[in-house]
Design an enzyme around this catalytic site. Structure first.
Site, PDB file in Angstrom:
ATOM      1  N   TYR A  60      68.179 -14.979  48.778  1.00  0.00           N
ATOM      2  CA  TYR A  60      69.099 -13.903  49.139  1.00  0.00           C
ATOM      3  C   TYR A  60      69.074 -13.640  50.642  1.00  0.00           C
ATOM      4  CZ  TYR A  60      68.704 -12.988  44.101  1.00  0.00           C
ATOM      5  OH  TYR A  60      68.675 -13.092  42.732  1.00  0.00           O
ATOM      6  N   HIS A 126      63.532 -20.073  40.437  1.00  0.00           N
ATOM      7  CA  HIS A 126      64.903 -19.582  40.495  1.00  0.00           C
ATOM      8  C   HIS A 126      65.887 -20.521  39.794  1.00  0.00           C
ATOM      9  CE1 HIS A 126      67.656 -16.983  43.324  1.00  0.00           C
ATOM     10  NE2 HIS A 126      68.118 -17.027  42.085  1.00  0.00           N
ATOM     11  N   PRO A 206      74.661  -7.529  34.919  1.00  0.00           N
ATOM     12  CA  PRO A 206      74.947  -6.863  33.643  1.00  0.00           C
ATOM     13  C   PRO A 206      76.287  -6.145  33.613  1.00  0.00           C
ATOM     14  CG  PRO A 206      73.413  -5.543  34.923  1.00  0.00           C
ATOM     15  CD  PRO A 206      73.580  -6.837  35.659  1.00  0.00           C
ATOM     16  N   LEU A 207      76.885  -5.923  34.795  1.00  0.00           N
ATOM     17  CA  LEU A 207      78.190  -5.278  34.873  1.00  0.00           C
ATOM     18  C   LEU A 207      79.310  -6.294  35.078  1.00  0.00           C
ATOM     19  CD1 LEU A 207      77.254  -2.173  37.049  1.00  0.00           C
ATOM     20  CD2 LEU A 207      77.312  -2.381  34.565  1.00  0.00           C
ATOM     21  N   ARG A 209      79.682  -8.726  37.283  1.00  0.00           N
ATOM     22  CA  ARG A 209      80.068  -8.802  38.701  1.00  0.00           C
ATOM     23  C   ARG A 209      80.980  -7.650  39.100  1.00  0.00           C
ATOM     24  NH1 ARG A 209      76.589 -12.995  40.347  1.00  0.00           N
ATOM     25  NH2 ARG A 209      76.650 -14.647  38.801  1.00  0.00           N
ATOM     26  N   GLY A 210      80.763  -6.483  38.486  1.00  0.00           N
ATOM     27  CA  GLY A 210      81.557  -5.306  38.792  1.00  0.00           C
ATOM     28  C   GLY A 210      82.774  -5.130  37.903  1.00  0.00           C
ATOM     29  N   PHE A 211      83.153  -6.172  37.158  1.00  0.00           N
ATOM     30  CA  PHE A 211      84.356  -6.101  36.325  1.00  0.00           C
ATOM     31  C   PHE A 211      84.249  -4.988  35.286  1.00  0.00           C
ATOM     32  CE2 PHE A 211      86.737  -7.383  32.521  1.00  0.00           C
ATOM     33  CZ  PHE A 211      88.012  -7.525  33.053  1.00  0.00           C
ATOM     34  N   ALA A 213      82.555  -2.371  35.421  1.00  0.00           N
ATOM     35  CA  ALA A 213      82.479  -1.057  36.055  1.00  0.00           C
ATOM     36  C   ALA A 213      83.844  -0.596  36.554  1.00  0.00           C
ATOM     37  CB  ALA A 213      81.492  -1.089  37.219  1.00  0.00           C
TER      38      ALA A 213
END
Length: 336
Positions: A60, A126, A206-207, A209-211, A213
């Protein structure tokens, strides 16, 4: 929800908040990262709210995220469980997968310095390096356990077979893989293997990629994403696929409203309801979203609600695969 109210779940030998924090967004993959001051404020707020599971990786920001976590949270090291990853790093400005024992040990030494700690609680491979037997990679991590540099071993984006092979060399504490209503690959075999072997399952993205949310409402929102945002290359966010997926959100949002929670909280509550050995680690750059996500710990879903969600958003109703061909080639997870 205050920190004292956050329920706890096991993460290998550790007890952590049922919802952790994925730190990637603060340095990597979603366009321009927040300022150092904003990133510091978010990390400290998470700690203050009772988050005790922070997840980072050498990849990251090509070390920048570990440096950030170490600088901000190093002085609070006794208050949380620290997870990081090796085996996929930045080399000459590009992502590289390298599971050779010497590379993993060198990456760990570098990570310990960046994280300002003497030991990493949970250290993941990873990605599986297909040129290196997983037994060799896990053997190197087992050496690091014996040397006191890491406390537990994890794997990321692996198949049930790879998990079993690794677990035979040294106990695996956790498997981390993408898991949400719209990414169900873990349900093919890995979740059952984790349950059987006593391995915790850590759900990243878990969201969706924001979709889930509601972060992206129409194609224009995708077009407005930064050129470096990884969602631009994901088939589910493109063209006809995205248009089809957007149609799922109306009923999904209606269920959230009916249950008195936000769409983001519903996605996380669904994961928490799927099993006590499942730990979601949503990421965010905004404190209001952090607070919202942690509120999911107070949302209890009944079997009927879980079944409605399962029927609405799943591998048959979502349009498009989760990764493009290049990214897909890097993972070992089972596919539908």
């Amino acid at each position: 929800m205050s920190g004292s109210q956050l329920p706890q779940r096991a993460l290998g030998p550790f007890a952590v908040s049922a919802i952790g924090l994925g730190c990637m967004n603060l340095s990597h993959a979603y366009g321009v990262p927040p300022s150092p001051e904003a990133a510091e404020a978010l990390l400290l707020k998470a700690l203050d709210l009772g988050v005790t599971h922070f997840d980072t990786a050498a990849l990251y920001g090509f070390g920048a995220n570990e440096t950030l976590v170490g600088k901000v949270l190093g002085r609070h090291r006794s208050r949380f469980t620290l997870a990081s990853k090796c085996g996929m790093t930045g080399v000459d400005g590009k992502r590289a997968i390298d599971g050779r024992p010497a590379t993993l040990k060198r990456t760990c030494e570098e990570a310990l310095g960046r994280l300002q700690t003497e030991v990493i609680d949970l250290y993941y491979l990873h990605r599986l390096d297909r040129q290196v037997p997983v037994e060799d990679s896990i053997g190197a991590l087992a050496d690091l356990v014996r040397e006191g540099k890491i406390r537990a071993i994890g794997l990321s984006e692996v198949s049930a077979d790879t998990l079993r092979r690794a677990h035979a060399v040294h106990p695996v504490a956790a498997v981390q893989t993408e898991y949400s209503l719209w990414t169900r690959n873990a349900e093919i075999a890995v979740l059952d293997a984790c349950r059987e072997l006593g391995v915790v399952f850590v759900a990243f993205a878990p969201l969706a990629r924001g979709f889930l949310a509601g972060a992206l409402h129409d194609p224009a929102d995708v077009d407005a994403l930064d050129a470096r945002d990884l969602r631009r290359a994901m088939p589910r966010f493109q063209g006809a696929n995205f248009a089809a997926n957007l149609r799922l959100l109306e009923e999904y949002a209606a269920i959230a409203e009916e249950l008195g929670c936000t769409p983001a909280q519903l996605a996380l509550a669904w994961l928490l309801a799927k099993g006590e050995h499942i730990l979601p680690i949503p990421g965010t750059t905004r404190i209001d979203h952090l607070e919202e996500n942690l509120g999911a710990a107070g949302v209890a879903l009944g079997a009927d609600s879980v079944a409605r969600l399962d029927a609405l958003i799943n591998q048959r109703t979502v349009a498009g695969v989760r990764y493009n061909a290049a990214a897909q080639a890097d993972i070992d997870t089972e596919e539908f």
